[in-house]
Write a protein that holds these residues in place. Structure first.
Motif, PDB file in Angstrom:
ATOM      1  N   SER A  82       0.824  -1.216   0.000  1.00 32.47           N
ATOM      2  CA  SER A  82       0.000   0.000   0.000  1.00 32.47           C
ATOM      3  C   SER A  82       0.848   1.252   0.000  1.00 32.47           C
ATOM      4  N   THR A  83       1.910   1.278   0.829  1.00 32.77           N
ATOM      5  CA  THR A  83       2.775   2.462   0.858  1.00 32.77           C
ATOM      6  C   THR A  83       3.540   2.616  -0.458  1.00 32.77           C
ATOM      7  N   ALA A  84       3.938   1.503  -1.072  1.00 29.43           N
ATOM      8  CA  ALA A  84       4.622   1.600  -2.368  1.00 29.43           C
ATOM      9  C   ALA A  84       3.683   2.170  -3.430  1.00 29.43           C
ATOM     10  N   THR A  85       2.410   1.732  -3.404  1.00 30.30           N
ATOM     11  CA  THR A  85       1.446   2.270  -4.357  1.00 30.30           C
ATOM     12  C   THR A  85       1.156   3.736  -4.067  1.00 30.30           C
ATOM     13  N   LEU A  86       1.116   4.095  -2.780  1.00 31.27           N
ATOM     14  CA  LEU A  86       0.910   5.507  -2.433  1.00 31.27           C
ATOM     15  C   LEU A  86       2.028   6.373  -2.988  1.00 31.27           C
ATOM     16  N   LEU A  87       3.260   5.926  -2.856  1.00 29.87           N
ATOM     17  CA  LEU A  87       4.385   6.692  -3.392  1.00 29.87           C
ATOM     18  C   LEU A  87       4.271   6.857  -4.903  1.00 29.87           C
ATOM     19  N   ALA A  88       3.886   5.774  -5.597  1.00 31.32           N
ATOM     20  CA  ALA A  88       3.745   5.854  -7.050  1.00 31.32           C
ATOM     21  C   ALA A  88       2.602   6.778  -7.447  1.00 31.32           C
ATOM     22  N   LEU A  89       1.478   6.706  -6.726  1.00 30.18           N
ATOM     23  CA  LEU A  89       0.332   7.558  -7.046  1.00 30.18           C
ATOM     24  C   LEU A  89       0.675   9.030  -6.886  1.00 30.18           C
ATOM     25  N   ILE A  90       1.374   9.360  -5.824  1.00 30.50           N
ATOM     26  CA  ILE A  90       1.688  10.777  -5.595  1.00 30.50           C
ATOM     27  C   ILE A  90       2.770  11.248  -6.557  1.00 30.50           C
ATOM     28  N   ASN A 140      -1.066  25.543  -3.033  1.00 32.06           N
ATOM     29  CA  ASN A 140      -1.319  24.970  -1.708  1.00 32.06           C
ATOM     30  C   ASN A 140      -1.493  23.455  -1.794  1.00 32.06           C
ATOM     31  N   PHE A 141      -2.262  23.045  -2.765  1.00 35.96           N
ATOM     32  CA  PHE A 141      -2.524  21.618  -2.917  1.00 35.96           C
ATOM     33  C   PHE A 141      -1.236  20.870  -3.265  1.00 35.96           C
ATOM     34  N   ARG A 142      -0.384  21.481  -4.060  1.00 34.28           N
ATOM     35  CA  ARG A 142       0.874  20.821  -4.398  1.00 34.28           C
ATOM     36  C   ARG A 142       1.789  20.735  -3.185  1.00 34.28           C
ATOM     37  N   SER A 143       1.786  21.756  -2.331  1.00 34.86           N
ATOM     38  CA  SER A 143       2.596  21.711  -1.113  1.00 34.86           C
ATOM     39  C   SER A 143       2.136  20.583  -0.204  1.00 34.86           C
ATOM     40  N   LEU A 144       0.823  20.419  -0.104  1.00 35.06           N
ATOM     41  CA  LEU A 144       0.289  19.338   0.719  1.00 35.06           C
ATOM     42  C   LEU A 144       0.654  17.980   0.124  1.00 35.06           C
ATOM     43  N   ALA A 145       0.572  17.858  -1.201  1.00 40.22           N
ATOM     44  CA  ALA A 145       0.931  16.588  -1.835  1.00 40.22           C
ATOM     45  C   ALA A 145       2.409  16.273  -1.629  1.00 40.22           C
ATOM     46  N   SER A 146       3.272  17.290  -1.688  1.00 40.38           N
ATOM     47  CA  SER A 146       4.704  17.070  -1.451  1.00 40.38           C
ATOM     48  C   SER A 146       4.955  16.652  -0.011  1.00 40.38           C
ATOM     49  N   ALA A 147       4.219  17.261   0.932  1.00 38.03           N
ATOM     50  CA  ALA A 147       4.365  16.875   2.331  1.00 38.03           C
ATOM     51  C   ALA A 147       3.912  15.435   2.556  1.00 38.03           C
ATOM     52  N   VAL A 148       2.812  15.052   1.924  1.00 38.97           N
ATOM     53  CA  VAL A 148       2.337  13.667   2.043  1.00 38.97           C
ATOM     54  C   VAL A 148       3.362  12.700   1.462  1.00 38.97           C
ATOM     55  N   LEU A 149       3.971  13.068   0.343  1.00 35.08           N
ATOM     56  CA  LEU A 149       4.995  12.224  -0.256  1.00 35.08           C
ATOM     57  C   LEU A 149       6.155  12.006   0.713  1.00 35.08           C
ATOM     58  N   SER A 150       6.552  13.068   1.416  1.00 33.17           N
ATOM     59  CA  SER A 150       7.641  12.950   2.389  1.00 33.17           C
ATOM     60  C   SER A 150       7.242  12.056   3.562  1.00 33.17           C
ATOM     61  N   TYR A 151       6.026  12.226   4.063  1.00 37.11           N
ATOM     62  CA  TYR A 151       5.558  11.409   5.176  1.00 37.11           C
ATOM     63  C   TYR A 151       5.473   9.931   4.780  1.00 37.11           C
ATOM     64  N   VAL A 152       4.931   9.648   3.607  1.00 38.78           N
ATOM     65  CA  VAL A 152       4.797   8.253   3.172  1.00 38.78           C
ATOM     66  C   VAL A 152       6.164   7.613   2.999  1.00 38.78           C
ATOM     67  N   ASP A 181       8.910   8.381   4.619  1.00 39.49           N
ATOM     68  CA  ASP A 181       9.462   8.125   5.957  1.00 39.49           C
ATOM     69  C   ASP A 181       8.773   6.929   6.618  1.00 39.49           C
ATOM     70  N   GLU A 182       7.475   6.862   6.509  1.00 42.28           N
ATOM     71  CA  GLU A 182       6.760   5.753   7.141  1.00 42.28           C
ATOM     72  C   GLU A 182       7.102   4.421   6.492  1.00 42.28           C
ATOM     73  N   LYS A 183       7.317   4.427   5.185  1.00 39.87           N
ATOM     74  CA  LYS A 183       7.703   3.192   4.520  1.00 39.87           C
ATOM     75  C   LYS A 183       9.060   2.709   5.030  1.00 39.87           C
ATOM     76  N   ARG A 184      10.000   3.637   5.191  1.00 32.18           N
ATOM     77  CA  ARG A 184      11.332   3.270   5.695  1.00 32.18           C
ATOM     78  C   ARG A 184      11.257   2.801   7.155  1.00 32.18           C
ATOM     79  N   GLN A 185      10.476   3.503   7.968  1.00 31.01           N
ATOM     80  CA  GLN A 185      10.353   3.128   9.374  1.00 31.01           C
ATOM     81  C   GLN A 185       9.631   1.795   9.542  1.00 31.01           C
ATOM     82  N   PHE A 186       8.600   1.559   8.726  1.00 32.82           N
ATOM     83  CA  PHE A 186       7.865   0.306   8.857  1.00 32.82           C
ATOM     84  C   PHE A 186       8.729  -0.886   8.469  1.00 32.82           C
TER      85      PHE A 186
END
Length: 950
Positions: free
Chosen positions: A493-501, A548-560, A562-567
């Motif tokens: 799921s996280t790999a697909t999230l990264l690809a989608l974003i 604004n929407f692009r900034s939020l998408a970039s932030a989500v990309l960073s969070y995903v 990090d979470e993928k690496r931590q998981f």
């Protein structure tokens, strides 16, 4: 073999190359080489006028049958359409399902009924055959791609209509759909298609045309007329239909604008990589059916919507005309989802109105509508009402630029919304399964007062001591199988999230920025009252929301990320703990695992346990807008600085504005702002679209037997730049409806602004067929021929025998404005123009139709019908309806049987007489119809050539 027989065979063999080289022709060698029979002659028998007896037709009155099919379910006769550019037949069965078949009978694709409560009201092919529109009884319209068979625009909403009396929303149903092309610079296309061919002096010695030349290719260029500008015109075979092909070669057609206009039309988005398809939603064990892929589920669908061929034609605009059953017309520029409402003038005091037919021509920005109008004083009338799209010549070259950019932004908005839905779906999927695993142990820990799961796992990671409840959970409940499911779900799921974003969302946002910037430039350097009536700050606010929407998408990309690496570290550590706790204390396996390094960074594991495991920061970005309170939903859009500040506060763990980080909320605001821009374009189109005039054709209602066609070309030298709209109808209330066909010709300017000024000529002709004839259907095949399906009574010698009917197709040449008819063709239908002084008396709303004595009446005898007969049907097949396609290389007639299950397809280009294949000098003309030597006539070849599929 006797000498006459040898000569006969040799003459037939000499014709083999010519016959076999014609389009779609097969040759029956057995018939060609058959020995000549003695004294066998075929004669054409004509019957006297007004005879009830249908005499035997000559073998030449047969069309080549290309296909035949019998279906399992009956179809609706009014819901069958032939693709303009491909051999595809679209039908709607009585189960309200759309099925599209190939010419061999194989099903290509289809569209199932949405629900039992709806039915299909109308279908219409795109002018180039790339898609088909399906209108449902609930008012919604689906656009299905002919390339992929998938829906590219699903549930196009019905236009917003309000009842003028009660002020309530009224249910709308679409009765007619028109889908045509209009050229912006008509003169450029005329210049491209108007010079070609040879004059009579340059033809072959035998009088035949050169290779590739056809009679319908328009005006000819004489060698004496050549100049430095048209010296290569003799090699040009371009015709209008070349621009209407499925994928026209615009470069070869010289349809590209000049250098300054090309710089204006330069689209930076076209140089960016193509957007990929959006992945399917995750499959769960509880799903009963395969998930819907949506409009962007395949690369072909994405290309059809976002990278369509029609976006590249800068000199044309596609118009999708939807006509509702209350008489309202809704034109829209395809593939924009915005539409406008055009009605008849209120001062006409119309009781009811309904559009029954639509026609158009690429050279005319006035579309023709055949409307049934009921007035309070004069009853029902049948009228021609032009829908004039003044915005096409008004905007000029900028129309395609604005329309294509607005449509592109609209499609990109749908792509972004679809991507966000998939992102939320995969993120929720990555949270659901771990939450189920942790739910039971969390409740147990809370009941025992041992803290929460996060505290206990944190303790295990730091100290290595595992409490009994945690050990029981790891060994007995989670186990190795549960951990594998957990790891696989979160990892994929996280790999697909990264690809989608990274591959879908962010590139689509960048394309939106390019489209908005393009519209902003057009608004900045044009008058404020042109198309975009709002201030320039509207585009600035739109770009701010997008940033604004692009900034939020970039932030989500960073969070995903990090979470993928931590998981990954947490999952490896968790598997180690499961294996460790599963061993017995003091065992050799326990001792080996105690000295073995787990191979993970404990700091990363602690970070994951502390934050993403129990409460991910992604929730602030990906939670739906419905979780915001009403006050937060109504807040104005945040500035770019406020959005960046909210992102920073969330990272620091401080309080923040939830509405500033909710991507669903920001996307809704962005969509509403885009809609305001689209509505400005729609309002401009509505203000430059008129439907204020009409010409009355009949003072009565008409049945299903009717057709309409607009033809460009002067039939009168006084009106060089004109178009003619032909209408063939049979009024219901006419006592001789079965034997009388009424044809109206309205000659008008290409752009109709007012009547009677732009009504150049009005002519009406009545065709009276012999007694005993019955007209079943009429269709305009092309700009030359009107096809009529009729039947004649066959009188039996025995009085006890039941009378039957013989069916035939007539081809009536109705137009000589552009093409010169061949010398051997029957005469054209003649028209007599009504005096121009009487034109005002035929106009809506208070006029009348032309009186019957003023119309020209042509009586067709049985002998005349013999000349016009195109095809004669066999007695075992009873036809019901005609469907024609007169386009280049696809000139066919589809005939639906009375049982509504059986149809046949005939080739209009090839009939039994084979006039386009000239025999050599040794074979006389009589050999084509009557073989005096006793040989088999070449016309019999068609009877043995049949292709069909069931």
């Amino acid at each position: 073999m006797k000498a006459p027989a040898i000569d006969h065979v040799l003459s037939r063999i000499a014709l083999l190359p010519k016959i076999a080289s014609s389009r779609g022709r097969a040759t029956n060698l057995r018939l060609l080489l058959s020995p000549p029979a003695q004294n066998k002659t075929t004669h054409a028998v004509t019957s006297p006028a007004h005879s009830l007896v249908a005499m035997e037709e000559p073998p030449g009155n047969k069309l080549l049958q290309q296909a035949e099919k019998t279906m399992l379910r009956p179809i609706h006769p009014h819901l069958i359409a032939y693709c303009p550019t491909m051999d595809l037949i679209a039908v709607v069965t009585d189960e309200e399902n759309l099925d599209v078949y190939r010419i061999n009978g194989q099903r290509a694709f289809g569209l199932k009924r949405k629900s039992k409560a709806v039915s299909v009201d109308a279908i219409c092919w795109e002018f180039n055959g790339q898609a088909i529109a399906v209108a449902w009884s609930d008012g919604f319209t689906d656009i299905v791609s002919a390339e992929t068979g998938k829906i590219i625009h699903k549930d196009l909403p019905p236009p917003s209509l309000r009842d003028r009396v009660e002020g309530k929303e009224s249910a709308v149903r679409i009765s007619v759909i028109g889908w045509g092309l209009n050229f912006i610079d008509v003169e450029a296309v005329k210049k491209r298609t108007g010079v070609r061919g040879l004059d009579d002096s340059d033809r072959a010695e035998d009088g035949s045309k050169g290779k590739g030349e056809k009679e319908e290719e328009g005006p000819k260029l004489s060698l004496n007329d050549m100049t430095s500008e048209n010296w290569d015109g003799l090699k040009d075979t371009t015709i209008l239909e070349d621009f209407l092909q499925r994928q026209p070669d615009l470069q070869n057609l010289e349809a590209t604008p000049n250098i300054p206009d090309q710089m204006t039309m330069q689209d930076m988005g076209a140089h960016l990589p193509k957007l990929p398809l959006i992945p399917l939603p995750p499959v769960t064990p509880f799903m009963r059916a395969q998930p819907d892929s949506g409009a962007f589920g395949s690369q072909a669908q994405v290309d059809a919507i976002l990278h369509s061929q029609h976006m590249k034609d800068h000199n044309s605009v596609e118009m999708l005309i939807r006509c509702t059953d209350d008489g309202t017309v809704h034109p829209s520029i395809y593939d924009s989802l915005e539409t406008v409402n055009i009605r008849l003038p209120k001062e006409w005091d119309v009781k009811s109105s309904k559009v029954v037919l639509h026609t158009s021509h690429p050279y005319s920005c006035s579309h023709g509508l055949l409307m049934k109008i009921e007035t309070r004083e004069q009853g029902t009338k049948l009228a021609f009402v032009p829908l004039t799209l003044d915005f096409i010549p008004l905007a000029g070259l900028y129309l395609h630029l604005i329309a294509s950019t607005a449509a592109q932004l609209q499609n990109l908005l749908g792509y972004v919304q679809h991507s966000m839905q998939r992102i939320r779906t995969f993120w929720k999927h990555s949270q659901d399964l771990p939450r189920k695993f942790m739910m039971n142990i969390s409740e147990t820990l809370e009941e025992k007062g041992h803290g929460d799961l996060g505290e206990n796992l944190y303790q295990v990671a730091c100290s290595g001591h595992c409490p009994p409840l945690i050990k029981e959970w790891l060994v007995d409940e989670l186990q190795e199988a549960g951990h594998k499911r957990w790891d696989n779900t979160v990892t994929t799921s996280t790999a697909t999230l990264l690809a989608l974003i990274h591959e879908n969302l962010l590139p689509a946002i960048d394309r939106c920025a390019v489209a908005i910037a393009r519209l902003r430039i057009l608004s900045k350097f044009k008058e404020s009252s042109w198309i975009f009536t709002g201030p320039l700050t509207n585009f600035d606010d739109l770009l701010t929301l997008l940033y604004n929407f692009r900034s939020l998408a970039s932030a989500v990309l960073s969070y995903v990320n990090d979470e993928k690496r931590q998981f990954a570290s947490f999952s490896k550590w968790l598997r180690y703990q499961i294996d460790f706790e599963a061993t017995e204390p003091g065992s050799q396996s326990r001792e080996e695992m105690e000295v073995r390094d787990p191979g993970v960074d404990i700091n990363v594991v602690l970070q994951y346990i502390q934050y993403p495991l129990l409460k991910s920061d992604l929730a602030a970005y990906l939670n739906p807008e419905s979780e915001l309170d009403s006050e937060q939903k109504n807040e104005q859009a945040s500035s770019y600085e406020s959005t960046r500040h909210a992102i920073k506060l969330l990272k620091e763990g401080a309080s923040y504005k939830a509405e500033a980080l909710c991507m669903d909320h920001v996307l809704r605001q962005f969509g509403e702002s885009c809609t305001k821009i689209f509505q400005q374009v729609s309002h401009w189109q509505e203000s430059n679209t008129s439907m204020k005039y009409g010409v009355i054709l009949e003072d009565a209602d008409v049945g299903e037997t009717k057709d309409m066609r607009m033809v460009y070309g002067p039939y009168n030298p006084l009106h060089l730049n004109s178009a003619s709209t032909y209408t063939a109808v049979i009024p219901k209330q006419s006592p001789d409806a079965s034997t009388t066909l009424r044809i109206h010709r309205l000659t008008h300017t290409p752009t109709i602004t007012s009547f009677p000024k732009d009504l150049l000529e009005y002519a009406s002709t009545v065709l009276v067929f012999p007694q005993g004839a019955e007209i079943h259907d009429v269709k305009f095949a092309d700009d030359r021929a009107l096809l009529v399906l009729i039947s004649m009574l066959i009188k039996k010698d025995d009085a006890d025998e039941k009378e039957t009917r013989a069916f035939r197709i007539l081809s009536l040449p109705y137009n000589n404005s552009v093409f010169d008819p061949p010398s051997d063709s029957p005469p054209n239908i003649s028209f007599t123009d009504l005096p121009s002084s009487t034109h005002p008396s035929y106009l809506l709303p208070g006029g009348r139709s032309p009186p019957f004595p003023s119309r020209k009446v042509l009586s067709l005898t049985s002998t005349t019908l013999q000349q016009y007969t195109k095809h004669t049907f066999e007695s075992r097949f009873e036809p019901l309806k005609l469907v024609t396609n007169g386009r280049k290389d696809v000139r066919v007639i589809l005939v639906l049987g009375k049982d509504r299950k059986h149809y046949k397809i005939f080739d209009m280009e090839h009939n039994g007489k084979e006039r386009d294949v000239a025999p050599n000098a040794e074979v006389g003309e009589e050999d084509w119809e009557t073989d005096e030597s006793g040989g088999v006539a070449l016309t019999d070849l068609d009877d043995d050539i049949k292709m069909g599929g069931v």
